[in-house]
Design a protein around this motif. Structure first.
Motif, mmCIF file in Angstrom:
data_model
loop_
_atom_site.group_PDB
_atom_site.id
_atom_site.type_symbol
_atom_site.label_atom_id
_atom_site.label_comp_id
_atom_site.label_asym_id
_atom_site.label_seq_id
_atom_site.Cartn_x
_atom_site.Cartn_y
_atom_site.Cartn_z
ATOM 1 N N PHE A 93 9.691 -19.070 93.704
ATOM 2 C CA PHE A 93 9.772 -19.248 94.803
ATOM 3 C C PHE A 93 10.560 -20.154 95.264
ATOM 4 O O PHE A 93 10.075 -21.280 95.045
ATOM 5 C CB PHE A 93 8.988 -18.548 96.331
ATOM 6 N N ASN A 150 11.443 -20.727 101.971
ATOM 7 C CA ASN A 150 11.075 -19.220 102.716
ATOM 8 C C ASN A 150 11.464 -19.956 103.926
ATOM 9 O O ASN A 150 12.245 -20.525 104.704
ATOM 10 C CB ASN A 150 9.778 -19.864 103.325
ATOM 11 N N CYS A 167 11.292 -15.427 100.146
ATOM 12 C CA CYS A 167 10.499 -15.042 100.896
ATOM 13 C C CYS A 167 11.221 -15.260 102.386
ATOM 14 O O CYS A 167 11.823 -16.373 102.744
ATOM 15 C CB CYS A 167 9.160 -16.940 100.893
ATOM 16 N N TYR A 199 7.912 -11.186 100.463
ATOM 17 C CA TYR A 199 8.010 -11.630 99.644
ATOM 18 C C TYR A 199 8.472 -11.134 97.852
ATOM 19 O O TYR A 199 7.816 -10.299 98.012
ATOM 20 C CB TYR A 199 7.545 -13.588 99.256
#
Length: 393
Positions: free
Chosen positions: A72, A75, A196, A209
């Motif tokens: 990932f 965020n 995300c 996500y």
């Protein structure tokens, strides 16, 4: 040739499967009893950092886990109106520490594939009766009626452990943190815009996500002032609860994802955030592992990792000690200080990431808006480092 000692492990989750692997290294055979018909699907993303990375390496799992791991980038955090508050790049807050992000069920399936021949999996089965008599455990399986003799019983059957209820029946060990959570995944991830994204309002957090195969996962956490166990008789009732807790949301993508999941009849894990605090994790030749012994909740970020570590510590204790109760005491003596520090951290994390009141929520957001981005990133990096440091022995 001497007969190998045998353990009955209840629960084919992360703790139970890892225990079967490490008990094999200690010279034991195992029977893993699981009430589900197969390894359970679903669950949220777990992060393997800290001491458990050494456990993963010693189990030679890294190449297998790399195949199912996620990367990932960032965020993107939003407020209750959908306005962007902050972008946190994971590489900026990791402190250079390598971690593995995995779906809980992918981790469990990888552990199951790695099991040695000494481990037998018995799905769709539960214990009907268990008797501890001196140095022997005698268990009867409910569906088949098979009778098993063993030298050790391992309860790795989760936060509402049947083994714990049987042998620790008079101990009130559940500590609600005052929040409930739900997680599910669904096809389609249009409009996500990032790996995300999260939306925060007082007492509520929604996280979406990306997963592989054009799917996305949703995690909802919400405040619960009743502190009562969440009892859901069926899947539609679970979506009724989610519909209610998201009714005041102004975020259309959250409602769209929930609608799609309900229409598709997606499997949903929904429960309350509750820790387990026990004065001891073993009695005689019965020991609890993972969430059954010391549930940390998802707020800790270390539940899965510490289940792996606990299994390794148990296996090595049984290898070093000839007497089973002595080995169980050694396992707890080494692990308990780490678990207690992580549980204390879990008590504070929910309030920090999900402020309960409007004024705390606005104060937190004001700080995110006004403070230099580098300061906020450094605070998150220090939090990650603290979590990792807490797991070191």
């Amino acid at each position: 040739m001497a007969t190998k000692p045998r353990a009955i492990i209840v629960g084919a989750g992360i703790a139970g499967l890892a225990a079967a692997w490490w008990l094999d290294k200690a010279g034991w055979t195992t029977v893993v009893v699981e009430r589900a018909p197969a390894i359970r699907d679903g669950g949220y993303i777990v992060s393997l950092t800290g001491a458990c990375r050494g456990t993963v390496d010693r189990m030679h799992l890294k190449p297998l886990l790399d195949e199912v791991a996620y990367t990932f980038d960032e965020n993107v955090i939003h407020d209750s109106r959908g306005r962007e508050l902050l972008r946190i790049r994971y590489e900026d807050v990791s402190g250079g520490v390598e971690g593995l992000a995995l779906c809980r069920d992918d981790l469990a399936r990888t552990l199951a594939k790695a099991l040695p021949e000494s481990a037998t999996l018995r799905f769709d089965e539960t214990l009907d009766d268990v008797v501890e008599d001196g140095d022997r455990i005698t268990a009867t399986l409910r569906r088949s009626g098979d009778r098993l003799e063993a030298d050790l019983l391992v309860g790795a059957d989760g936060i509402r452990s049947a083994v714990r209820q049987r042998f620790w029946k008079d101990v009130n060990c559940l500590e609600p943190l005052g929040y409930n959570y739900a997680v599910y995944d669904v096809e389609g991830r249009e409009g996500l815009g990032s790996d995300c994204i999260s939306f925060n309002s007082p007492g509520h957090l929604d996280v979406l996500y990306r997963l592989r195969n054009h799917r996305l996962a949703a995690l909802h956490i919400w405040r619960d002032d009743h502190h009562a166990p969440l009892v859901l008789p069926n899947r539609p009732a679970g979506f009724d609860v989610l519909r209610d807790v998201t009714s005041g949301s102004k975020i259309e993508i959250v409602k769209t994802v929930l609608d799609r999941a309900e229409q598709k009849g997606c499997a949903t894990v929904i429960d309350d955030l509750t820790m387990v605090n026990l004065p001891c994790w073993s009695q005689g030749r019965v020991v609890l592992l993972g969430d059954a012994a010391h549930c940390l909740t998802l707020m800790s970020g270390q539940g899965a990792g510490m289940a792996l570590v606990s299994a390794e510590v148990l296996g090595k204790a049984l290898m070093a000690e000839k007497d089973v109760p002595t080995a169980l005491a050694s396992h707890e003596r080494k692990l308990r200080p780490v678990i207690e520090r992580l549980q204390e951290r879990s008590r504070t994390m929910a309030a920090m990431y999900i402020p309960r009141t409007w004024w705390r929520y606005y104060l937190r957001n004001l700080c995110l808006w006004l403070l230099p981005h580098s300061w906020v990133v450094q605070w998150h990096a220090n939090s990650v480092k603290t979590e990792i440091d807490l797991t070191q022995f």
